[in-house]
Design an enzyme around this catalytic site. Sequence first.
Site, PDB file in Angstrom:
ATOM      1  CE  LYS A   1      34.497  12.630  22.999  1.00 16.84           C
ATOM      2  NZ  LYS A   1      33.923  13.919  23.785  1.00 16.84           N
ATOM      3  NE  ARG A   2      28.338  14.039  25.706  1.00 15.83           N
ATOM      4  CZ  ARG A   2      28.747  15.327  24.945  1.00 15.83           C
ATOM      5  NH1 ARG A   2      28.847  16.296  25.758  1.00 15.83           N
ATOM      6  NH2 ARG A   2      28.690  15.399  23.733  1.00 15.83           N
TER       7      ARG A   2
ATOM      8  CB  VAL B   1      33.146  36.782  10.336  1.00 15.90           C
ATOM      9  CG1 VAL B   1      34.271  37.270  11.577  1.00 15.90           C
ATOM     10  CG2 VAL B   1      31.919  36.788  10.727  1.00 15.90           C
TER      11      VAL B   1
ATOM     12  CG  HIS C   1     -12.877  19.852  10.167  1.00 18.35           C
ATOM     13  ND1 HIS C   1     -12.342  20.677   9.842  1.00 18.35           N
ATOM     14  CD2 HIS C   1     -14.078  20.385  11.018  1.00 18.35           C
ATOM     15  CE1 HIS C   1     -12.872  22.108  10.076  1.00 18.35           C
ATOM     16  NE2 HIS C   1     -14.041  21.760  10.867  1.00 18.35           N
TER      17      HIS C   1
END
Length: 509
Positions: free
Chosen positions: A76-77, A280, A488
């Site tokens: 859909k985007r 909150v 290393h």
Amino acid sequence: MALASLARRKAYLLSRNLSNSPADALKYSFSLSNFSRGFASGSEENDVVVVGGGPGGYVAAIKAAQLGLKTTCIEKRGTLGGTCLNVGCIPSKALLHSSHMYHEAKHSFAHHGVKLSSVEVDLPAMMAQKDKAVSNLTRGIEGLFKKNKVNYVKGYGKFISPSEVSVDTLEGGNTVVKGKNIIIATGSDVKSLPGITIDEKRIVSSTGALALSEIPKKLIVIGAGYIGLEMGSVWGRLESEVTVVEFAPDIVPTMDAEIRKQFQRSLEKQKMKFMLKTKVVSVDTTGNGVKLTVEPAAGGDQTTLEADVVLVSAGRSPFTSGLGLDKIGVETDKAGRILVNDRFATNVAGVYAIGDVIPGPMLAHKAEEDGVACVEFIAGKHGHVDYDKVPGVVYTHPEVAYVGKTEEQAKELGLNYRVGKFPFMANSRAKAIDNAEGIVKILADKETDKILGVHIMAPNAGELIHEAVLAINYDASSEDIARVCHAHPTMSEALKEAAMATYDKPIHI
């Protein structure tokens, strides 16, 4: 050990494949000879239709086409990649990197002998770099669709039957896409909080936080999970005053407690403030800024916080609204997640679901694995995803990555385990680059030495964790990792040393 682990793995997969009843086998088996790869139009019947073009959906569509199934993907985007690529994982990582570069230039370069007369933030340029990365990647997926002959329909799809999806196209028309097998891969959406309206200007979701036109002087983040801490880090590095409000007693509750405490201390050193066990109560946007009224989660006196922008980052919810699931009778749980079996099949024959719309971690890489496994089942093959072995990464600085069990989970399960740790302060590469904050922690079974969990806090923890993911997937022991030669100097040597500390003793501490 590695060969034995591989043999056990094969035996396990075989046992899962043969454990289904004859009826299940008949229900889920398909003959590849009946399928042919093609570029389907809406009126033709597809072997596979995928509703949703995010990480789970587009990967499922490509895999289906690669297996020779005629495939259509509906999105859909209008751009592929879903929330992750368009307004999530990818743009956030772009801003995390850009903001880290600014922070390093301002606070660390001089220590390394690089002196700058001044350092400034060009926010439009930073946003343009992010947008370019997103655009290139979304176009890249469209190219993969063409390469693999996946038909791409741009529009909003909803079921009109278990084998038909009606699509209102972005061009304003409508088409019906038919499929023998339909996979729901519509992902998730921002979870809203009662009494808080997101306007993507002053009260924003992660989407709005990725596109602010100016740097807020004060930013309040509601929620101390992955997204909240990452976005808080972006704007904190760009010199916003960041306060994180969290109802729970801890940040990132899925994280090992010992690592979590070190991680929170690291963020606090970066001037991020935390108000945990805080609720909150209300939000006031009548003035120029935002006023947040909060109180202790257990009850008590209220206080007021002021900010220029408030980011609501309290989690995500499965996106299943408007899909017509009730019309075809697809079952969901109380959280709105679609219920599936171990083959990702819903209770409706021919309808499957993957990714954030089903139970399991809401992670892009988990959705991708779901997509591959689901399509393999449809094609008569075997797929497998073990949610206990999916890695998690918080892309702050330092990063935190983990896989397997936390120490708290091991205790709760009554497991007999050993712990090995190694700090990056003792790692030569980390010291050489002056980036040595962090630790590797390994949990292994005390009797068998089988690795139970690995937790890493380090600048590149998200890359380091995959050696541990591979080890856990193949039931490796801590000694297996310890006896593997690591180059290393590298940061990965810290994982080797932690493994040595788990089954014996480390060398460099």
